[in-house]
Enzyme design. Structure first.
Site, short mmCIF file in Angstrom:
data_model
loop_
_atom_site.label_atom_id
_atom_site.label_comp_id
_atom_site.label_asym_id
_atom_site.label_seq_id
_atom_site.Cartn_x
_atom_site.Cartn_y
_atom_site.Cartn_z
N ALA A 65 -4.02 -7.87 -7.44
CA ALA A 65 -5.04 -7.41 -6.49
C ALA A 65 -4.43 -6.38 -5.55
O ALA A 65 -3.25 -6.42 -5.23
CB ALA A 65 -5.58 -8.60 -5.70
N ASP A 68 -7.00 -2.00 -7.41
CA ASP A 68 -8.41 -1.65 -7.61
C ASP A 68 -9.24 -2.50 -6.65
O ASP A 68 -9.79 -3.53 -7.01
CB ASP A 68 -8.82 -1.90 -9.06
CG ASP A 68 -10.26 -1.46 -9.35
OD1 ASP A 68 -10.87 -0.82 -8.47
OD2 ASP A 68 -10.76 -1.77 -10.44
N ASN A 114 2.31 -1.79 3.34
CA ASN A 114 0.89 -1.48 3.53
C ASN A 114 0.30 -2.35 4.61
O ASN A 114 0.69 -3.51 4.78
CB ASN A 114 0.12 -1.65 2.20
CG ASN A 114 -0.52 -3.02 2.08
OD1 ASN A 114 -1.60 -3.26 2.62
ND2 ASN A 114 0.15 -3.93 1.38
N ARG A 115 -0.62 -1.77 5.34
CA ARG A 115 -1.47 -2.52 6.28
C ARG A 115 -2.91 -2.04 6.09
O ARG A 115 -3.59 -1.66 7.03
CB ARG A 115 -0.98 -2.37 7.72
CG ARG A 115 -0.77 -0.95 8.21
CD ARG A 115 -0.52 -0.93 9.73
NE ARG A 115 -0.22 0.40 10.21
CZ ARG A 115 1.02 0.90 10.24
NH1 ARG A 115 2.05 0.19 9.81
NH2 ARG A 115 1.24 2.14 10.68
N MET A 116 -3.32 -2.06 4.84
CA MET A 116 -4.65 -1.54 4.49
C MET A 116 -5.76 -2.29 5.22
O MET A 116 -6.73 -1.68 5.68
CB MET A 116 -4.86 -1.61 2.98
CG MET A 116 -3.81 -0.86 2.16
SD MET A 116 -3.78 0.92 2.48
CE MET A 116 -5.31 1.42 1.72
N PHE A 118 -7.80 -4.91 3.91
CA PHE A 118 -8.95 -5.26 3.08
C PHE A 118 -10.07 -4.21 3.17
O PHE A 118 -11.24 -4.55 3.36
CB PHE A 118 -9.53 -6.63 3.46
CG PHE A 118 -8.65 -7.82 3.19
CD1 PHE A 118 -7.51 -7.72 2.40
CD2 PHE A 118 -8.97 -9.06 3.72
CE1 PHE A 118 -6.71 -8.84 2.15
CE2 PHE A 118 -8.18 -10.18 3.48
CZ PHE A 118 -7.05 -10.07 2.70
N ASN A 145 -10.48 -11.26 -6.37
CA ASN A 145 -9.74 -11.77 -5.22
C ASN A 145 -10.60 -11.60 -3.97
O ASN A 145 -11.07 -10.49 -3.69
CB ASN A 145 -8.43 -10.97 -5.11
CG ASN A 145 -7.50 -11.47 -4.04
OD1 ASN A 145 -7.84 -11.48 -2.87
ND2 ASN A 145 -6.30 -11.84 -4.44
N SER A 181 -2.60 -12.47 3.10
CA SER A 181 -2.32 -11.11 3.53
C SER A 181 -1.90 -11.11 4.99
O SER A 181 -2.50 -11.81 5.82
CB SER A 181 -3.57 -10.23 3.37
OG SER A 181 -3.37 -8.98 4.01
N ASN A 183 -2.32 -8.64 6.97
CA ASN A 183 -3.00 -7.52 7.63
C ASN A 183 -4.38 -7.86 8.19
O ASN A 183 -5.08 -6.97 8.67
CB ASN A 183 -3.12 -6.36 6.64
CG ASN A 183 -1.77 -5.88 6.18
OD1 ASN A 183 -0.84 -5.75 6.98
ND2 ASN A 183 -1.62 -5.64 4.89
N THR A 184 -4.79 -9.12 8.13
CA THR A 184 -6.02 -9.57 8.77
C THR A 184 -5.64 -10.62 9.80
O THR A 184 -5.07 -11.66 9.44
CB THR A 184 -6.99 -10.17 7.74
OG1 THR A 184 -7.39 -9.15 6.82
CG2 THR A 184 -8.24 -10.73 8.42
N LYS A 215 -3.89 -17.80 -3.47
CA LYS A 215 -2.73 -16.92 -3.41
C LYS A 215 -1.99 -17.15 -2.10
O LYS A 215 -2.59 -17.12 -1.03
CB LYS A 215 -3.17 -15.45 -3.51
CG LYS A 215 -2.00 -14.47 -3.60
CD LYS A 215 -2.49 -13.07 -3.95
CE LYS A 215 -1.34 -12.10 -4.18
NZ LYS A 215 -1.81 -10.78 -4.63
N ASN A 244 2.11 -13.11 -2.32
CA ASN A 244 1.60 -11.90 -1.68
C ASN A 244 2.78 -11.10 -1.12
O ASN A 244 3.94 -11.38 -1.43
CB ASN A 244 0.61 -12.30 -0.58
CG ASN A 244 -0.50 -11.29 -0.39
OD1 ASN A 244 -0.26 -10.09 -0.36
ND2 ASN A 244 -1.73 -11.76 -0.25
N THR A 320 3.30 -2.57 -7.26
CA THR A 320 4.07 -1.52 -6.62
C THR A 320 4.86 -0.66 -7.61
O THR A 320 4.94 0.56 -7.45
CB THR A 320 5.03 -2.14 -5.58
OG1 THR A 320 4.25 -2.86 -4.61
CG2 THR A 320 5.84 -1.07 -4.87
#
Length: 341
Positions: A65, A68, A114-116, A118, A145, A181, A183-184, A215, A244, A320
């Site tokens: 995940a 895409d 990364n700190r995209m 979501f 996911n 993750s 990043n949230t 995950k 993760n 990656t």
């Protein structure tokens, strides 16, 4: 050819812009006749077929995940030889993610930060794309996911996950609850067993007959890893994905100033390899032999995939190294696996 392209062109582009450019090509590869040509070049050897989660995977190696996020390149990724594609992370409520820049290469480490956050167009939009994809082809194994919408309070997370599960589980070959993750805000706190239990129970009910996995993060203590693994078995989940990205920055070869400039976010790639393998072994020791364990983190070569399978992984994922290896990465791994037999 690809290493030269990466050094001279792609490595000088903004990482997120380079990703979007690559996705445009991958989307094209998912459409006939391009998909037919790609599949002729990359189709895994028949002996690599793997059974898991009640499904047949053409290869044990798939895309994790994050690559895409919005179900836009799955057909093209399948055409490139991956045995499955896990889309997302998707949230019930559409969200733009964190401000750019939010993706950073650490080239000396063959890693990414990364700190995209979501970034995605939401579960409803993804469900419609999944329906269209399913109408075109049922061959590709598609995992979905799901994560918590950023605007939803942690106390309301269960209802938020259930909403996504209800929309997406009927269209997924398997469903993954992402509570790992970095990043949230507040998300990783959901990995504590006392908060994870009711969340997984509710999502499991919403998922119906679709296999459900959870995950986890590599930054959990060993006893926490084992506790989550036992919980997943107790609740009747189909499997667990380990791991993760990590918030650790230990042992990096990249200049510390460059790492500091990248800031917060999850680190993925080669530096995660050792801990990911450790977590895999902890999970495998805590679960039954028929429980599906998906290993991801620092995987780059066929030897790495074989190492994970020898350590008890049912399936293996990567992401990656796609950046560093290029579009024939899955083909390289599948051929290496087939050669060893």
């Amino acid at each position: 050819m690809y290493p030269l392209l990466f050094r001279t062109v792609l490595s000088r582009m903004d990482p997120e812009s380079a990703h979007h450019a690559a996705m445009a090509v991958i989307r094209m590869l998912g459409v006939p006749p391009f998909s037919w040509a790609a599949r002729a070049l990359t189709r895994p050897a028949p002996e690599l077929a793997t059974s898991a989660l009640g499904l047949r995977f053409e290869s044990p190696f798939g895309v994790a995940a994050g690559f895409d996020k919005d179900v836009k390149g799955a057909a093209g990724l399948f055409a490139l030889g991956f045995g499955h594609v896990e889309v997302g992370t998707l949230t019930a409520i559409p969200q733009p993610g964190n401000p750019r820049p939010r993706l950073f290469r650490l080239i000396p480490d063959r890693a990414v930060i990364n700190r995209m956050g979501f970034n995605n167009h939401g579960a409803e939009a993804a469900a419609e794309r999944l329906r269209r994809l399913r109408r075109r082809s049922r061959r590709a194994v598609l995992g979905v996911n799901i994560g918590k919408s950023r605007v939803v309070d942690v106390a309301e997370a269960t209802a938020d996950y259930v909403r996504s599960a209800s929309l997406l589980a009927p269209l997924a070959d398997y469903l993954v609850v992402n509570v790992s993750s970095p990043n949230t805000p507040g998300l990783r706190g959901l990995q504590a067993v006392e908060t994870l239990r009711p969340l997984l129970h509710a999502v499991h009910n919403a998922a119906g007959t679709t296999p459900l996995l959870v995950k986890i993060a590599p930054d959990l203590a060993d006893d926490e890893v084992e506790a989550v693994a036992r919980l997943a078995v107790e609740l009747g989940l189909a499997g667990l994905i380990a791991t993760n990205t990590t918030i650790s920055r230990e042992g990096l070869a990249t200049d510390p100033a460059t790492v500091a400039a990248a800031g917060d976010g999850g680190l993925s790639g080669a530096p995660l390899r050792t801990r990911s393998l450790e977590v895999l072994r902890l999970v495998r020791a805590a679960v039954p032999a028929d429980f599906c364990v998906v290993s991801v983190g620092g995987v780059e070569t066929a030897a790495h995939v074989r190492e994970r399978m020898d350590a008890g992984a049912t399936l293996v994922q990567g992401y990656t190294a796609f950046l560093y290896r290029g579009p024939l990465w899955a083909r390289q791994i599948n051929r290496g696996l087939a050669k060893r037999g």
